[in-house]
Write an enzyme that holds these catalytic residues in place. Sequence first.
Site, PDB file in Angstrom:
ATOM      1  N   HIS A   1     -60.625 -34.669 -46.336  1.00  0.00           N
ATOM      2  CA  HIS A   1     -59.494 -34.574 -47.104  1.00  0.00           C
ATOM      3  C   HIS A   1     -59.506 -33.608 -48.213  1.00  0.00           C
ATOM      4  O   HIS A   1     -60.472 -33.782 -48.918  1.00  0.00           O
ATOM      5  CB  HIS A   1     -58.955 -35.978 -47.629  1.00  0.00           C
TER       6      HIS A   1
ATOM      7  N   GLU B   1     -44.861 -42.386 -46.840  1.00  0.00           N
ATOM      8  CA  GLU B   1     -45.243 -42.513 -48.042  1.00  0.00           C
ATOM      9  C   GLU B   1     -44.236 -42.666 -49.082  1.00  0.00           C
ATOM     10  O   GLU B   1     -44.225 -43.573 -50.023  1.00  0.00           O
ATOM     11  CB  GLU B   1     -46.276 -41.411 -48.788  1.00  0.00           C
TER      12      GLU B   1
HETATM   13  C1  NOJ Z   1     -49.380 -36.452 -50.730  1.00  0.00           C
HETATM   14  C2  NOJ Z   1     -49.613 -36.662 -49.147  1.00  0.00           C
HETATM   15  O1  NOJ Z   1     -48.248 -36.309 -48.561  1.00  0.00           O
HETATM   16  C3  NOJ Z   1     -50.484 -38.011 -49.371  1.00  0.00           C
HETATM   17  O2  NOJ Z   1     -50.523 -38.190 -47.821  1.00  0.00           O
HETATM   18  C4  NOJ Z   1     -51.608 -37.846 -49.826  1.00  0.00           C
HETATM   19  O3  NOJ Z   1     -52.101 -39.054 -49.742  1.00  0.00           O
HETATM   20  C5  NOJ Z   1     -51.488 -37.372 -51.601  1.00  0.00           C
HETATM   21  N1  NOJ Z   1     -50.582 -36.432 -51.492  1.00  0.00           N
HETATM   22  C6  NOJ Z   1     -52.740 -37.230 -52.100  1.00  0.00           C
HETATM   23  O4  NOJ Z   1     -53.227 -36.304 -51.574  1.00  0.00           O
HETATM   24 CA    CA Z   2     -46.222 -35.527 -49.345  1.00  0.00          CA
END
Ligand code: NOJ
Ligand code: CA
Length: 703
Positions: free
Chosen positions: A415, A510
Amino acid sequence: MMKKTILSFVLLWSLVAHAAAQLLSSPDGQLEMQFRLSADGTPTYSLHYKGKTVIAESRLGFLIAPKIDFSHGFRIVSTETREADTTWQPVWGQYRTIRDCHRELFVALEQERSGRLLHLRFRLFNDGLGFRYEFPVQPHLRHFGLADELTEFRLTGDHTAFWLPADYDTNEFKTTTSPLSEVARLMPAARDEALACKSPSPNLAVQTPLMLKSADGLYINLHEAALVNFPALHLNLDDRQWVLSAHLTPDKNGAKGYHQTGSVSPWRTVIVSDDARDILASTLILNLNEPCAIEDTSWIHPTKYVGVWWEYFTGGGSTWAYTDTPDIRIGQTDYTRLAPNGHHGANTAHVKEYIDFAARNGFDAVLVEGWNEGWEDNTAYQKDRIYSFTKAYPDFDVEGLHRYAAAKGVKIIMHHETTSSVTDYERQLPDALRFMNAHGYDAVKTGYVGPLQPRSEHHDGQWMVNHYLYVVQEAAKHRVMVNSHEAVRPTGLCRTYPNWVAQESGRGTEFESFNGNRPDHTTILPFTRLMGGPMDYTPGIFEGDLSVYGSNPAKLSSTLVKQLALYVTMYSPLQMAADLYPNYERYADAFQFIKDVAVDWDDTYVLEAEPGDYITIARKAKGKDEWYVGGITDEQARTATIDLGFLPAGQRYEATIYADAKDADWQTNPKAYVISKQRVTPKTVLRPKLAPGGGVAVSIRPL
Ligand code: NOJ
Ligand code: CA
């Protein structure tokens, strides 16, 4: 990989030095386009489908900065038409083989007064039109900036639009559905609907892909293909005449791209049908992209994954950061001296639990966010350097975890959240890719949260468009797959760079943890965001009541069964099972569908579709006699019609049907489901009932 079956070039006209209208019809004759120069030498085009006007006569051209009008005073130097009928095989996708059958019209123009040259290339397919500008090398134009693109799309009425506000930095809005005449009134509320960094367009404008439905039953989708070295396209709206016109994303100086002759614009695309299912089945955008540029693609693989991720959103206390100690200095901090906060998600023992779970259940990979130094300071957007992409927190054992995962046949997904410190990311990228190679990572999720520092560029401008592709190209050299979040919306470049396995570039799961998505959201996304390529939507939330974790009152906008159906309706070769794994253990029988469902396909059958209302799709798993069906609805209950006529004849099959229970409802009873088995043949028509906000998922195997 690219297999040509038939290729015929037919030169029909050339050296036509007059302004007569040029006509082109699609291979099946249903679409017709006309190109002509107006009386003042303005290039124009129009498009008709089955005799109905899709795009009335609309102008083409540019304004070159600062003040060169490149839109009228042209004469036709020559025209050519050709036909192509080829097939090609994507590395992964919704179809094993894709047919590219189109007719092309090429027009060379000269602006008589200036002697400047502009070329236009139109390709008409059975599913729509693509056209692009070409800037040939020429004596009177070399380097230039664009002040505006003048391309118009003149619609014939007050169509219903599924739209997002034009914004230079985010596409994470809820979709607003309204007639074009209501866009202006609804714009302020629509602009409130994203949490991420926002830079609204000063004009009345909307984003592409834009889905439209006309009163006389036409479905029209406007977008672009092969967005390379150009700013992303938005569409200005003149809501009295129903005219949409190009609005390129500017940089902060207002420039809409810096160019050199010998280049081309992205394709502008108009996909059209009187059947909404054809929009979802269209391959026009992929066909307009260049063939695969990566010679050996053996290392690129569709992936089903779990991850240390959703726990950051549930309100259960898990953090990306290792310590709560503020004011750390990146690169100089001795983390071993700082107090751990006790709830750091990416700690070795916890990651091992996820690896074990992945191995037990046949997942390919585990995403781990929060593994690297810098998260304490991740909202300090004004800093140039925020994260290290080669230094792990002290409680994350890079090499130990690599060996642990490898022994179990599981990959760890890297990541890279950059919080948009992009110049620093480019500086670190070579080391970061070497680090990935050294520690067994073959995929990275990138992230671009927040405003761009320190460059003051926009996420959708030319500079960033180039950045995203640069990362994908560099990653390919290191055999690394990329899943970019907060990047510009996709335009089919995954054909050319199949290591670009997915993007977010839209409002994903999210948002369910913030204030929720509406139940119709996932019935719209395939008609909008997904037109350009797969989305890392991260479905699979079984425990939709986040209050169970303590502090977050959010509730999911779907039933549990609808979460299963999304694995089929939201196409992606990269699919996450996003929930905390204990929830999968609680609902093991429903989880079986996520374990089984394929992520790469031989064929796709769009059975039912209406944007904003419902989608039912069946797909055949690549290289296997297995079929999966997903059906979803909006807040209305409905009965799906699943005609199994796509199954090969002469066989009997067993279908496992995951259905909403009779009393299921996304608001009051989302986790009520019934699993049944049934013998089926190609003559069977299933008619499952979908709850409000619900869905249905079916897996089918030969007996
Ligand atoms: C936004 C991303 O869409 C999400 O998946 C991620 O966990 C966070 N940023 C942190 O990087
Ligand atoms: Ca996002």
